[in-house]
Design a protein around this motif. Sequence first.
Motif, short mmCIF file in Angstrom:
data_model
loop_
_atom_site.label_atom_id
_atom_site.label_comp_id
_atom_site.label_asym_id
_atom_site.label_seq_id
_atom_site.Cartn_x
_atom_site.Cartn_y
_atom_site.Cartn_z
N GLU A 1 -39.70 109.73 -2.81
CA GLU A 1 -40.87 109.05 -2.29
C GLU A 1 -41.42 108.03 -3.29
O GLU A 1 -41.32 108.21 -4.49
CB GLU A 1 -41.97 110.05 -1.95
CG GLU A 1 -41.62 110.95 -0.78
CD GLU A 1 -42.72 111.92 -0.44
OE1 GLU A 1 -42.80 112.31 0.73
OE2 GLU A 1 -43.50 112.33 -1.34
N GLU A 2 -42.00 106.98 -2.73
CA GLU A 2 -42.69 105.95 -3.51
C GLU A 2 -44.08 105.75 -2.94
O GLU A 2 -44.28 105.83 -1.73
CB GLU A 2 -41.92 104.62 -3.45
CG GLU A 2 -40.53 104.66 -4.02
CD GLU A 2 -40.49 104.83 -5.51
OE1 GLU A 2 -41.52 104.60 -6.19
OE2 GLU A 2 -39.42 105.19 -6.02
N PHE A 3 -45.04 105.49 -3.81
CA PHE A 3 -46.42 105.22 -3.41
C PHE A 3 -46.70 103.75 -3.60
O PHE A 3 -46.43 103.19 -4.67
CB PHE A 3 -47.38 106.05 -4.25
CG PHE A 3 -48.83 105.71 -4.01
CD1 PHE A 3 -49.49 106.18 -2.89
CD2 PHE A 3 -49.52 104.93 -4.90
CE1 PHE A 3 -50.82 105.87 -2.65
CE2 PHE A 3 -50.86 104.61 -4.69
CZ PHE A 3 -51.50 105.09 -3.56
N LEU A 4 -47.23 103.11 -2.58
CA LEU A 4 -47.67 101.71 -2.67
C LEU A 4 -49.14 101.66 -2.32
O LEU A 4 -49.55 102.13 -1.25
CB LEU A 4 -46.87 100.83 -1.71
CG LEU A 4 -45.42 100.61 -2.15
CD1 LEU A 4 -44.52 101.62 -1.52
CD2 LEU A 4 -45.00 99.22 -1.81
N SER A 5 -49.94 101.12 -3.21
CA SER A 5 -51.39 101.07 -2.98
C SER A 5 -51.72 100.03 -1.91
O SER A 5 -50.98 99.07 -1.71
CB SER A 5 -52.12 100.72 -4.28
OG SER A 5 -51.87 99.38 -4.62
N THR A 6 -52.85 100.24 -1.26
CA THR A 6 -53.27 99.28 -0.24
C THR A 6 -53.57 97.92 -0.87
O THR A 6 -53.35 96.89 -0.24
CB THR A 6 -54.50 99.78 0.54
OG1 THR A 6 -55.53 100.12 -0.38
CG2 THR A 6 -54.15 100.97 1.39
N ALA A 7 -54.02 97.92 -2.12
CA ALA A 7 -54.28 96.65 -2.80
C ALA A 7 -52.99 95.84 -2.92
O ALA A 7 -52.99 94.63 -2.68
CB ALA A 7 -54.88 96.90 -4.18
N LEU A 8 -51.90 96.49 -3.25
CA LEU A 8 -50.61 95.80 -3.35
C LEU A 8 -50.18 95.28 -1.97
O LEU A 8 -49.73 94.14 -1.84
CB LEU A 8 -49.54 96.75 -3.89
CG LEU A 8 -48.12 96.19 -3.89
CD1 LEU A 8 -47.97 95.15 -4.98
CD2 LEU A 8 -47.11 97.30 -4.07
N LEU A 9 -50.34 96.09 -0.95
CA LEU A 9 -49.92 95.69 0.39
C LEU A 9 -50.75 94.53 0.92
O LEU A 9 -50.24 93.63 1.55
CB LEU A 9 -49.99 96.88 1.34
CG LEU A 9 -49.09 98.06 0.97
CD1 LEU A 9 -49.34 99.23 1.89
CD2 LEU A 9 -47.63 97.66 0.95
N ARG A 10 -52.05 94.55 0.65
CA ARG A 10 -52.91 93.46 1.09
C ARG A 10 -52.64 92.19 0.31
O ARG A 10 -52.65 91.10 0.86
CB ARG A 10 -54.38 93.84 0.98
CG ARG A 10 -54.81 94.74 2.12
CD ARG A 10 -56.24 95.11 2.01
NE ARG A 10 -56.25 96.27 1.12
CZ ARG A 10 -57.28 96.69 0.43
NH1 ARG A 10 -58.41 96.08 0.50
NH2 ARG A 10 -57.20 97.75 -0.32
N ASN A 11 -52.37 92.30 -1.00
CA ASN A 11 -52.08 91.12 -1.82
C ASN A 11 -50.81 90.43 -1.35
O ASN A 11 -50.74 89.22 -1.30
CB ASN A 11 -51.94 91.50 -3.29
CG ASN A 11 -53.28 91.81 -3.92
OD1 ASN A 11 -54.30 91.39 -3.41
ND2 ASN A 11 -53.26 92.53 -5.02
N ARG A 12 -49.80 91.20 -1.01
CA ARG A 12 -48.56 90.62 -0.51
C ARG A 12 -48.80 89.88 0.79
O ARG A 12 -48.24 88.83 1.02
CB ARG A 12 -47.49 91.69 -0.28
CG ARG A 12 -47.03 92.37 -1.52
CD ARG A 12 -46.09 91.49 -2.24
NE ARG A 12 -45.64 92.16 -3.46
CZ ARG A 12 -44.84 91.64 -4.33
NH1 ARG A 12 -44.35 90.44 -4.15
NH2 ARG A 12 -44.48 92.30 -5.40
#
Length: 105
Positions: free
Chosen positions: A87-98
């Motif tokens: 599993e990998e965790f991706l923060s919402t901040a990273l997803l929104r920035n992309r």
Amino acid sequence: MGPSEQSGGPISISPPSFLISGAGAPIGSTPRWDRVNSQALIALARQIYFRYLSEATRSQEPSGVVVCQRSGEGRVVFEPPTLLPDEEFLSTALLRNRARRSGGR
């Protein structure tokens, strides 16, 4: 059997007999990019996150998305999770920035 065992009395709490390396440790904001297909991982995590946003009836903001590399499934999480090996965790901040970066091209 002692009296507390027979009556369902209090159970003593002792420290764990072993520790799991990394459990309870703070999660980094990004996965190890050298170990994953970043384009596929981010695309899957964004799909899960935006599906949650479009279907959610709650107003609580998730902290990120956990994606399983092996199965390609994922889930939105509201607290820092303890991850399984695939599993990998991706923060919402990273997803929104992309999302903001790709929108400006």
